[in-house]
Motif scaffolding. Structure first.
Motif, PDB file in Angstrom:
ATOM      1  N   ARG A 198     -40.587 -40.297  17.735  1.00 42.50           N
ATOM      2  CA  ARG A 198     -39.449 -39.415  18.001  1.00 42.50           C
ATOM      3  C   ARG A 198     -39.005 -38.780  16.698  1.00 42.50           C
ATOM      4  N   SER A 226     -35.904 -36.051  15.497  1.00 39.06           N
ATOM      5  CA  SER A 226     -34.731 -35.273  15.880  1.00 39.06           C
ATOM      6  C   SER A 226     -34.218 -34.508  14.667  1.00 39.06           C
ATOM      7  N   SER A 267     -34.788 -32.513  19.591  1.00 34.82           N
ATOM      8  CA  SER A 267     -35.617 -33.711  19.550  1.00 34.82           C
ATOM      9  C   SER A 267     -36.974 -33.477  20.181  1.00 34.82           C
TER      10      SER A 267
END
Length: 423
Positions: free
Chosen positions: A141, A143, A152
């Motif tokens: 991930r 962001s 994101s």
């Protein structure tokens, strides 16, 4: 090689040390800021050097051993905050990147404002704060945070979601399009399609080994509260726009914590990317799950691609080596390399021998693109004829009126010399 051996090393040990990282990507890649054709042909010769005593006080290590430590690092779980500052000496790419690449970056013409291929190019200018997390190669991930919104990209197995809270738009890809290994533009939608961590930047800098670069260990540092060695990479040749690359490497686990690229012209770093906080514990599973909020516009990758093809929205303004032309150049077609190592210059033939459009009068150059190019273009002449050098602090490109492009991580004078030598 013994730790105290100061002889230059360019052999198998260095090649093997970098092989783990290089095997996952092409050995030669093209570095291309938006609207500037670019190719980086950089090789690295290892010069083992002992780390100077400093703060913190760490055991001595050679450059070869430190690179081996990076390559052998098996750390796959982490979370933290990364600050990236990029100063290529060009105008902000905020909305222009999508305009040049797709004919509109706001999703108003069939694309998606949350498409990672467009949004992540914003990291090519300015200062950004990223929150990152990883749990193995299939859960990641990234962001991008700002004062009022968050963007994101989340990968979980073969699923990739991207979400822009400002526009309330989401982008979804599955299968091969979510693997992060697809080569074609529009298919590499996962977070690793653009370098977003010090490790990703370091891997780009440490792909190959050769005699044109010195690599040393130059002291120690603390980054995000972690003890680290400083690996310094410098070109041995003159004429390069790169002065030095410094990688702070975690002394315990070999993870690059900070990457700094300083230009040969001096001044602030071109790229400065480093953790401000980092945790190597397993991230929470919820970090890699995503459900579109109510009312969000969701664009499927296949639908976006089909609509773009139906609208025939291929950009009218194409520069060889630009985002839309990388695949052709990567195969080497129409590309000739002049010189070697950091001073290498790629000579690129325009498709069909057509001259590069550099005037809005022809109608081939969108006004926004023309303004962008004029802001850093210099007219030059030589044996090759005449042309324009488009400059950044890292990649420079000479575009001639007879349809050739000379590009590299070299100065304007070096480009002109290369063009003259080819004529």
């Amino acid at each position: 090689m013994a730790p105290n051996d100061s002889a230059e090393t360019t052999g198998n040990a260095a090649d093997e040390a970098t092989g783990t990282m290089a095997g996952r990507r092409r050995a030669a890649r093209y570095v291309v800021p938006v609207a500037v054709a670019g190719v980086a042909a950089a090789t690295i010769g290892l010069v083992p050097a002992l780390a100077d005593s400093g703060d913190p006080d760490l055991p001595k290590i050679t450059a070869q051993q430190l690179i081996e430590k990076i390559a052998a690092s098996d750390t796959e779980q982490l979370s933290g905050t990364v600050k990236i500052s990029t100063d290529l000496g060009i105008p902000s790419l905020g909305g222009l990147a999508g305009s040049l690449a797709q004919g509109g970056g706001d999703g108003s013409q069939g694309g998606s404002g949350a498409d990672p291929q467009e949004k992540l190019t914003e990291l090519a200018s300015g200062t950004h704060t990223l929150r990152v997390a990883a749990d193995g190669p299939d859960k990641q991930r990234v962001s991008i945070l700002d004062s009022a919104a968050e963007y994101s990209v989340i990968r979980n197995g073969d699923q990739v979601w991207a979400y822009d809270s400002k526009s309330n738009e989401a982008y979804h890809a599955t299968g091969d399009k979510a693997s992060g290994h697809a080569e074609k533009r529009g298919e590499a939608t996962a977070p690793d399609s653009v370098p977003t961590t010090p490790k990703a930047f370091a891997e780009e800098a440490l792909k190959t080994a050769g005699p044109t670069t010195s690599v040393t260990v130059d002291g120690t540092a603390q980054v995000a509260g972690r003890d680290a060695y400083k690996l310094v990479i410098k070109p041995k040749q003159g004429g390069s726009t790169i002065g030095a690359i410094t990688v702070a490497v975690d002394a315990k686990n070999g993870v690059p914590l900070k990457f700094t690229l300083s230009p040969s012209s001096g001044g602030k770093a071109v790229i400065d990317a480093g953790f401000t906080s980092v945790d190597f514990a397993k991230p929470a599973g919820s970090s890699f799950t995503f459900t579109p909020p109510k009312g969000a516009k969701v664009t499927e990758a296949d639908d976006a691609k089909a609509q773009q093809q139906a609208e025939k929205r291929a950009p009218e303004f194409k520069l060889p080596g630009g985002p839309a032309g990388l695949d052709e150049l990567a195969g080497g077609k129409g590309v000739k390399v002049i010189g070697e190592g950091w001073s290498a210059v790629a000579e690129i033939e325009a498709p069909g021998g057509r001259a590069i459009p550099t005037s809005p009068k022809s109608g081939d150059v969108p006004p926004a693109a023309q303004q962008f190019l004029d802001s850093f273009g210099d007219k030059v002449t030589g044996k090759f004829g005449s042309g324009t050098v488009f400059k950044t602090r890292l990649v420079n490109a000479l575009m001639t009126e007879d349809g050739k492009v000379y590009v590299g991580l070299v100065t304007k004078d070096a480009l002109v010399r290369a063009a003259n030598s080819a004529n």
